[in-house]
Scaffold this active site. Sequence first.
Site, PDB file in Angstrom:
ATOM      1  N   ALA A   9      27.245  38.760  20.119  1.00 31.74           N
ATOM      2  CA  ALA A   9      26.418  39.850  20.625  1.00 31.74           C
ATOM      3  C   ALA A   9      27.257  40.936  21.277  1.00 31.74           C
ATOM      4  CB  ALA A   9      25.399  39.301  21.619  1.00 31.74           C
ATOM      5  N   ALA A  10      28.279  40.533  22.018  1.00 33.19           N
ATOM      6  CA  ALA A  10      29.136  41.512  22.679  1.00 33.19           C
ATOM      7  C   ALA A  10      29.891  42.356  21.657  1.00 33.19           C
ATOM      8  CB  ALA A  10      30.111  40.802  23.616  1.00 33.19           C
ATOM      9  N   LYS A  11      30.431  41.716  20.644  1.00 34.31           N
ATOM     10  CA  LYS A  11      31.152  42.477  19.618  1.00 34.31           C
ATOM     11  C   LYS A  11      30.208  43.395  18.848  1.00 34.31           C
ATOM     12  CE  LYS A  11      35.451  41.152  20.141  1.00 34.31           C
ATOM     13  NZ  LYS A  11      36.438  42.130  20.684  1.00 34.31           N
ATOM     14  N   ASP A  39      43.157  44.660  34.863  1.00 34.40           N
ATOM     15  CA  ASP A  39      41.952  44.043  34.325  1.00 34.40           C
ATOM     16  C   ASP A  39      40.945  45.161  34.099  1.00 34.40           C
ATOM     17  OD1 ASP A  39      39.623  42.736  33.740  1.00 34.40           O
ATOM     18  OD2 ASP A  39      39.667  41.384  35.472  1.00 34.40           O
ATOM     19  N   ASN A  75      41.373  47.137  22.171  1.00 37.86           N
ATOM     20  CA  ASN A  75      41.564  45.826  21.554  1.00 37.86           C
ATOM     21  C   ASN A  75      41.342  44.680  22.537  1.00 37.86           C
ATOM     22  OD1 ASN A  75      42.629  44.139  19.218  1.00 37.86           O
ATOM     23  ND2 ASN A  75      44.101  43.597  20.817  1.00 37.86           N
ATOM     24  N   TYR A 108      29.509  36.012  22.426  1.00 37.88           N
ATOM     25  CA  TYR A 108      30.655  36.744  21.876  1.00 37.88           C
ATOM     26  C   TYR A 108      30.222  37.587  20.686  1.00 37.88           C
ATOM     27  CZ  TYR A 108      35.131  37.508  19.492  1.00 37.88           C
ATOM     28  OH  TYR A 108      36.212  38.078  18.859  1.00 37.88           O
TER      29      TYR A 108
END
Length: 241
Positions: free
Chosen positions: A147-149, A56, A81, A145
């Site tokens: 925002a994270a990307k 992880d 990825n 999601y």
Amino acid sequence: MSRLGVVSGGGTGIGRAIAGMLAGEGYDVIIVGRRGEVLADAVEWVGPQASAVTADLADPDQVGKVLDAVAGRPVDVLVNNAGAFVGGDDSTPRGLVEHWRANLDSNVTTAVLLTESLRPLLRRPGGTVILTSSIAAQRGGGGPYSAAKAALHGYMLDLAVRFGPEGITANVISPGYITDSEFFDGRMTEEGHRKRVDATLVGRPGVPADVAEAVRWLVGPGGGFVTGQVINVNGGTVLGR
């Protein structure tokens, strides 16, 4: 000695296609993911040049497993990825924070920990770092999601500036609607599928091989002068940014 590629989130979909492409180009490939059975299937599919590390990557204590597998070899290609859309309950402040942290850990922390851990081993010159983003980073609609990307875009720019003088490139690939991946498993309706296909200019969904071919270009001789860029693989759904 063969060139070495490391692919996180390489057990299924886009990651597995990238790992297979790299193996076909003569690389040894280390596939990293959280599920041992899925990784074993991917290694069998990719072939004898592949090996797996179950870890992880959001956990700092587990990143060392990848370093052990690399065993000091120069890393020619690093593909970050790993990532996922993580749902959550935003109805309370605590739920909101947990929802955002889960998406940031899954999509950003994993990339940062792996890249910075392998930084001393990236081949100089000639190494390539690729981060997998999403069309959601450019048009919204995914909450934390998205925002994270989008955060990966800024991190990639920093990598390009830091690594460029050492002959290492860094880029983001931003896929659009890609079928044959786990991202939409159990969540895609026929109407949703048609809506996403209709939003493209080419009239079809993408497949993992489309993204793998973009990686092939970036890691090959034709991509050596490309760094600090967001490469869109979305069939024209989002244009020019």
